[in-house]
Design an enzyme around this catalytic site. Sequence first.
Site, PDB file in Angstrom:
ATOM      1  N   ARG A 196      -8.446  11.963  12.552  1.00 33.10           N
ATOM      2  CA  ARG A 196      -7.204  11.838  13.102  1.00 33.10           C
ATOM      3  C   ARG A 196      -6.407  13.309  12.685  1.00 33.10           C
ATOM      4  NH1 ARG A 196      -5.631   6.812   9.332  1.00 33.10           N
ATOM      5  NH2 ARG A 196      -3.596   6.932  10.693  1.00 33.10           N
ATOM      6  N   ARG A 204       2.969   5.855  -3.248  1.00 39.34           N
ATOM      7  CA  ARG A 204       3.939   6.748  -3.611  1.00 39.34           C
ATOM      8  C   ARG A 204       4.422   6.747  -5.076  1.00 39.34           C
ATOM      9  NH1 ARG A 204       4.232   5.548   1.511  1.00 39.34           N
ATOM     10  NH2 ARG A 204       5.600   6.765   3.276  1.00 39.34           N
ATOM     11  N   ARG A 209      -6.112   1.473  18.379  1.00 42.05           N
ATOM     12  CA  ARG A 209      -6.141   0.150  17.855  1.00 42.05           C
ATOM     13  C   ARG A 209      -5.770  -0.574  19.447  1.00 42.05           C
ATOM     14  NH1 ARG A 209      -3.000   0.285  12.111  1.00 42.05           N
ATOM     15  NH2 ARG A 209      -5.237   0.330  11.083  1.00 42.05           N
ATOM     16  N   SER A 233       7.303   8.841  12.486  1.00 44.77           N
ATOM     17  CA  SER A 233       6.021   9.055  11.445  1.00 44.77           C
ATOM     18  C   SER A 233       6.728   8.991   9.855  1.00 44.77           C
ATOM     19  CB  SER A 233       4.973  10.101  11.720  1.00 44.77           C
ATOM     20  OG  SER A 233       4.239   9.919  10.511  1.00 44.77           O
ATOM     21  N   LYS A 290       0.837  -1.180  -0.006  1.00 43.95           N
ATOM     22  CA  LYS A 290      -0.112  -0.038   0.050  1.00 43.95           C
ATOM     23  C   LYS A 290       0.889   1.303  -0.045  1.00 43.95           C
ATOM     24  CE  LYS A 290      -2.921   0.608   3.704  1.00 43.95           C
ATOM     25  NZ  LYS A 290      -2.815   1.926   4.197  1.00 43.95           N
ATOM     26  N   GLY A 303      -5.068   8.066   5.550  1.00 43.58           N
ATOM     27  CA  GLY A 303      -4.128   8.974   6.204  1.00 43.58           C
ATOM     28  C   GLY A 303      -2.909   9.255   5.432  1.00 43.58           C
ATOM     29  N   ASP A 334       2.221  -0.974  11.893  1.00 41.86           N
ATOM     30  CA  ASP A 334       0.755  -1.448  11.276  1.00 41.86           C
ATOM     31  C   ASP A 334       0.218  -2.928  11.482  1.00 41.86           C
ATOM     32  OD1 ASP A 334       0.155   1.170  10.350  1.00 41.86           O
ATOM     33  OD2 ASP A 334       0.800   0.399   8.363  1.00 41.86           O
ATOM     34  N   LYS A 341      -4.410   5.723  15.130  1.00 42.81           N
ATOM     35  CA  LYS A 341      -4.602   5.000  13.624  1.00 42.81           C
ATOM     36  C   LYS A 341      -6.165   5.283  13.062  1.00 42.81           C
ATOM     37  CE  LYS A 341      -0.086   4.107  12.898  1.00 42.81           C
ATOM     38  NZ  LYS A 341       0.468   5.110  11.940  1.00 42.81           N
TER      39      LYS A 341
END
Length: 432
Positions: A122, A27, A345, A166, A22, A94, A314, A341
Amino acid sequence: MSKFIAKPAFSLAGNLQIPGDKSISHRAIMLGALADGITKISGFLQGEDVLSTLKAFAAMGVKIEQNADKVTIYGVGIFGLKRPEKPIDLGNSGTSVRLISGILVAQDFDSELIGDASLSKRPMGRVIEPLSKMGALISSSNGKLPLKITGGQALNAIDYQLPVASAQVKSCILLAGLYARGRTCITEPAPTRDHTERMLRGFGQQVNSSGNSICLTGKAKLTPTQIQVPADISSAAFFMVAASIAKTADITLPAVNINPTRTGIIEILQLMGAKISLTNQAEIGGELIADIRICNSKLKGINIPEALVPLAIDEFPAIFIAAACATGETILTGAKELRVKESDRIQAMADGLEILGIKNSVLADGIKITGGELQKPSAIIQSHADHRICMAFAVASARCQHPIEIADVDNVKTSFPNFVELANAAGMVIEG
Ligand code: S3P
């Protein structure tokens, strides 16, 4: 409301082709659109999140042809995007919002970014703050969507210390840095996925990485290329956990991306005693791949090293299921990012594990899980419309004696559209 009913399955086997990564698919669309000429992508993930990115660039005048996992992008150059006619809706994604905002702040037109209910909750302050330092003009209420971007601002390079580990924020600044006057440098508190850096290099842009710092010089020109997207280790993670907890299992996942900034899941499961082996290692387009084989094993609880957290960020919903099936206690700390997230979570998994009879205690930045028997659920597990919560509880059926019902599973399509099909091909019994 959509749901999964995951029935007990004890024996898993097969060679499963996991769909494209993903992060890399996002990208590839973005850099392909900004390159001067035609970029061809194969292995593209046909998930809703990356389709949101694709539609965003189509709405800004980029011609993009998609035929299943093959995509051709007629790049317009970094200054060739057109003003979109309406607000750009990035759905649940996101990554799309954070990365695209870095591109939009440098355009000469105004734009607005919106998303679904989860995305609208978020935090976006983490990108607004550094972009504003570069000279961008963004308005939002409380650092949340919608983001209203005023175009026509000249950007200056910055030297930025990331307050959170991040990759989305890092990538956002790198993309804005392509347009900025001077040299943009970012220092990360810990290494995060480096697909943007790798792919920028593939498009001919010089990016210097040294220790935890990454620098590039603006006023760039990207050269189109061909991209083969490898299988997504974050999707593969569900099958790694399923095979590890099943009574008998022997699963192979061919050509999965094993970029060292993504392999925390393998290290954590191996520390827990999982039987995982990697063969046929190779490099495609600047990314490492390998075939991953996983057999059933007896897992034990561990203290998860904090250094591995960003490298498995993730995968924690799946890892918590592994912990629930392990002997002893598993402790996770240093993971408060999990609370922002697609859902919180930590809480969502804690609630679901509780329903399955697994003792756990929630920490501000993690969780303690005591392994045990997965019991018949007394209630339906709430996924909070989070794709990874849905898939994590679905694979728990490889160890549960009773069906597990999971609510609100539509968003599995955002990252892994053929999850149920592949899971059932491996021997799971998931209806939905
Ligand atoms: C992503 C980075 C991670 C991850 C997300 C995809 C990316 O987010 O959780 O699913 O593609 O850059 P953060 O970088 O915010 O941790």
